[in-house]
Design a protein around this motif. Structure first.
Motif, PDB file in Angstrom:
ATOM      1  N   GLU A   1       0.852  -1.188   0.000  1.00  0.00           N
ATOM      2  CA  GLU A   1       0.000   0.000   0.000  1.00  0.00           C
ATOM      3  C   GLU A   1       0.891   1.242   0.000  1.00  0.00           C
ATOM      4  O   GLU A   1       1.856   1.333   0.740  1.00  0.00           O
ATOM      5  CB  GLU A   1      -0.895  -0.003   1.236  1.00  0.00           C
ATOM      6  CG  GLU A   1      -1.890   1.133   1.256  1.00  0.00           C
ATOM      7  CD  GLU A   1      -2.799   1.105   2.482  1.00  0.00           C
ATOM      8  OE1 GLU A   1      -3.393   2.161   2.757  1.00  0.00           O
ATOM      9  OE2 GLU A   1      -2.896   0.056   3.142  1.00  0.00           O
ATOM     10  N   GLY A   2       0.604   2.179  -0.908  1.00  0.00           N
ATOM     11  CA  GLY A   2       1.414   3.383  -1.047  1.00  0.00           C
ATOM     12  C   GLY A   2       2.693   3.153  -1.838  1.00  0.00           C
ATOM     13  O   GLY A   2       3.544   4.020  -1.931  1.00  0.00           O
ATOM     14  N   GLY A   3       2.800   1.981  -2.448  1.00  0.00           N
ATOM     15  CA  GLY A   3       4.003   1.634  -3.221  1.00  0.00           C
ATOM     16  C   GLY A   3       3.647   0.839  -4.452  1.00  0.00           C
ATOM     17  O   GLY A   3       2.563   0.998  -5.011  1.00  0.00           O
ATOM     18  N   GLY A   4       4.553  -0.031  -4.854  1.00  0.00           N
ATOM     19  CA  GLY A   4       4.308  -0.838  -6.037  1.00  0.00           C
ATOM     20  C   GLY A   4       5.458  -1.778  -6.319  1.00  0.00           C
ATOM     21  O   GLY A   4       6.399  -1.882  -5.524  1.00  0.00           O
ATOM     22  N   LYS A   5       5.373  -2.430  -7.447  1.00  0.00           N
ATOM     23  CA  LYS A   5       6.391  -3.403  -7.854  1.00  0.00           C
ATOM     24  C   LYS A   5       6.576  -3.334  -9.367  1.00  0.00           C
ATOM     25  O   LYS A   5       5.603  -3.268 -10.120  1.00  0.00           O
ATOM     26  CB  LYS A   5       5.953  -4.805  -7.443  1.00  0.00           C
ATOM     27  CG  LYS A   5       6.972  -5.880  -7.727  1.00  0.00           C
ATOM     28  CD  LYS A   5       6.531  -7.214  -7.148  1.00  0.00           C
ATOM     29  CE  LYS A   5       7.571  -8.278  -7.485  1.00  0.00           C
ATOM     30  NZ  LYS A   5       7.209  -9.583  -6.960  1.00  0.00           N
ATOM     31  N   VAL A   6       7.839  -3.366  -9.801  1.00  0.00           N
ATOM     32  CA  VAL A   6       8.178  -3.353 -11.220  1.00  0.00           C
ATOM     33  C   VAL A   6       8.354  -4.794 -11.689  1.00  0.00           C
ATOM     34  O   VAL A   6       9.088  -5.560 -11.061  1.00  0.00           O
ATOM     35  CB  VAL A   6       9.476  -2.558 -11.484  1.00  0.00           C
ATOM     36  CG1 VAL A   6       9.849  -2.609 -12.967  1.00  0.00           C
ATOM     37  CG2 VAL A   6       9.334  -1.116 -11.012  1.00  0.00           C
ATOM     38  N   PHE A   7       7.683  -5.149 -12.775  1.00  0.00           N
ATOM     39  CA  PHE A   7       7.824  -6.464 -13.403  1.00  0.00           C
ATOM     40  C   PHE A   7       8.631  -6.243 -14.683  1.00  0.00           C
ATOM     41  O   PHE A   7       8.081  -6.059 -15.764  1.00  0.00           O
ATOM     42  CB  PHE A   7       6.448  -7.079 -13.687  1.00  0.00           C
ATOM     43  CG  PHE A   7       5.668  -7.313 -12.428  1.00  0.00           C
ATOM     44  CD1 PHE A   7       5.815  -8.494 -11.729  1.00  0.00           C
ATOM     45  CD2 PHE A   7       4.836  -6.329 -11.919  1.00  0.00           C
ATOM     46  CE1 PHE A   7       5.123  -8.712 -10.540  1.00  0.00           C
ATOM     47  CE2 PHE A   7       4.142  -6.527 -10.735  1.00  0.00           C
ATOM     48  CZ  PHE A   7       4.285  -7.721 -10.038  1.00  0.00           C
ATOM     49  N   LYS A   8       9.940  -6.228 -14.508  1.00  0.00           N
ATOM     50  CA  LYS A   8      10.865  -5.854 -15.577  1.00  0.00           C
ATOM     51  C   LYS A   8      10.684  -6.710 -16.826  1.00  0.00           C
ATOM     52  O   LYS A   8      10.658  -6.197 -17.940  1.00  0.00           O
ATOM     53  CB  LYS A   8      12.302  -5.978 -15.056  1.00  0.00           C
ATOM     54  CG  LYS A   8      13.326  -5.358 -15.964  1.00  0.00           C
ATOM     55  CD  LYS A   8      14.704  -5.447 -15.340  1.00  0.00           C
ATOM     56  CE  LYS A   8      15.176  -4.054 -15.053  1.00  0.00           C
ATOM     57  NZ  LYS A   8      16.488  -3.987 -14.469  1.00  0.00           N
ATOM     58  N   GLU A   9      10.525  -8.030 -16.645  1.00  0.00           N
ATOM     59  CA  GLU A   9      10.403  -8.931 -17.796  1.00  0.00           C
ATOM     60  C   GLU A   9       9.122  -8.693 -18.586  1.00  0.00           C
ATOM     61  O   GLU A   9       9.068  -8.946 -19.771  1.00  0.00           O
ATOM     62  CB  GLU A   9      10.504 -10.400 -17.342  1.00  0.00           C
ATOM     63  CG  GLU A   9       9.313 -10.906 -16.551  1.00  0.00           C
ATOM     64  CD  GLU A   9       9.222 -10.406 -15.102  1.00  0.00           C
ATOM     65  OE1 GLU A   9       8.151 -10.590 -14.498  1.00  0.00           O
ATOM     66  OE2 GLU A   9      10.187  -9.827 -14.576  1.00  0.00           O
ATOM     67  N   ARG A  10       8.090  -8.192 -17.939  1.00  0.00           N
ATOM     68  CA  ARG A  10       6.817  -7.902 -18.606  1.00  0.00           C
ATOM     69  C   ARG A  10       6.686  -6.422 -18.973  1.00  0.00           C
ATOM     70  O   ARG A  10       5.716  -6.016 -19.597  1.00  0.00           O
ATOM     71  CB  ARG A  10       5.639  -8.301 -17.709  1.00  0.00           C
ATOM     72  CG  ARG A  10       5.614  -9.759 -17.280  1.00  0.00           C
ATOM     73  CD  ARG A  10       5.384 -10.740 -18.420  1.00  0.00           C
ATOM     74  NE  ARG A  10       4.119 -10.608 -19.078  1.00  0.00           N
ATOM     75  CZ  ARG A  10       2.997 -11.195 -18.706  1.00  0.00           C
ATOM     76  NH1 ARG A  10       2.969 -11.969 -17.660  1.00  0.00           N
ATOM     77  NH2 ARG A  10       1.892 -11.009 -19.389  1.00  0.00           N
ATOM     78  N   LYS A  11       7.636  -5.595 -18.508  1.00  0.00           N
ATOM     79  CA  LYS A  11       7.641  -4.146 -18.758  1.00  0.00           C
ATOM     80  C   LYS A  11       6.350  -3.486 -18.250  1.00  0.00           C
ATOM     81  O   LYS A  11       5.731  -2.657 -18.914  1.00  0.00           O
ATOM     82  CB  LYS A  11       7.876  -3.838 -20.232  1.00  0.00           C
ATOM     83  CG  LYS A  11       9.236  -4.359 -20.712  1.00  0.00           C
ATOM     84  CD  LYS A  11       9.864  -3.423 -21.677  1.00  0.00           C
ATOM     85  CE  LYS A  11      11.143  -3.940 -22.263  1.00  0.00           C
ATOM     86  NZ  LYS A  11      12.242  -4.038 -21.343  1.00  0.00           N
ATOM     87  N   ILE A  12       5.982  -3.899 -17.023  1.00  0.00           N
ATOM     88  CA  ILE A  12       4.773  -3.391 -16.368  1.00  0.00           C
ATOM     89  C   ILE A  12       5.149  -3.020 -14.930  1.00  0.00           C
ATOM     90  O   ILE A  12       5.973  -3.687 -14.308  1.00  0.00           O
ATOM     91  CB  ILE A  12       3.688  -4.494 -16.304  1.00  0.00           C
ATOM     92  CG1 ILE A  12       3.313  -4.973 -17.687  1.00  0.00           C
ATOM     93  CG2 ILE A  12       2.482  -4.072 -15.489  1.00  0.00           C
ATOM     94  CD1 ILE A  12       2.144  -4.305 -18.311  1.00  0.00           C
TER      95      ILE A  12
END
Length: 134
Positions: free
Chosen positions: A51-62
């Motif tokens: 909550e208040g953040g996120g996550k980068v899915f580099k292989e999916r570019k999302i």
């Protein structure tokens, strides 16, 4: 004794030989969607996105964010400045390591340049505890 190849035989045989490698190359999307195409696979569990953040899915570019409890957003992870992949979500922004651009986690808008355009939104589907590309 075999007969010499006629022009018609050579042309017909050549056409079959050229077409054979293309068998199964068509645009029939039913097989990929019926088997659960890789675009539809789970990106994350809702508990993986702070909550208040996120996550980068580099292989999916999302990049998937949760600006407020239960509100999940997704954006392209490709920076609109020079095309680098963003590398982290921290302090309410999605950050690009190349030139320092930062984007707001709620809407992908520019928080700090040099980027001038927001990150494009991506469509996700949240079902239960699962986050998938829609």
């Amino acid at each position: 004794m075999t007969q010499p190849a006629t022009r018609r035989t050579v042309l017909a045989t050549g056409a079959v030989a050229l077409a054979a490698p293309c068998v199964g190359c068509g645009g029939n999307d039913k097989s990929s969607s019926a088997s659960g195409s890789s675009d539809k696979k789970e990106l994350a569990k809702t508990g993986d996105i702070p909550e208040g953040g996120g996550k980068v899915f580099k292989e999916r570019k999302i990049v998937v964010t949760q600006p407020k409890k239960g509100d999940f957003k997704a954006f392209s992870a490709v920076c609109t400045h020079r095309g680098c992949t963003v590398n982290q979500v921290a302090d309410g922004t999605i950050d690009c390591p190349c030139h320092g651009s930062r984007f707001h986690i709620a809407d992908g808008s520019v928080a700090h340049g040099p980027a001038t355009r927001p990150l494009p939104a991506e469509t996700i589907k949240v079902e239960g505890n699962s986050i998938r590309l829609a």
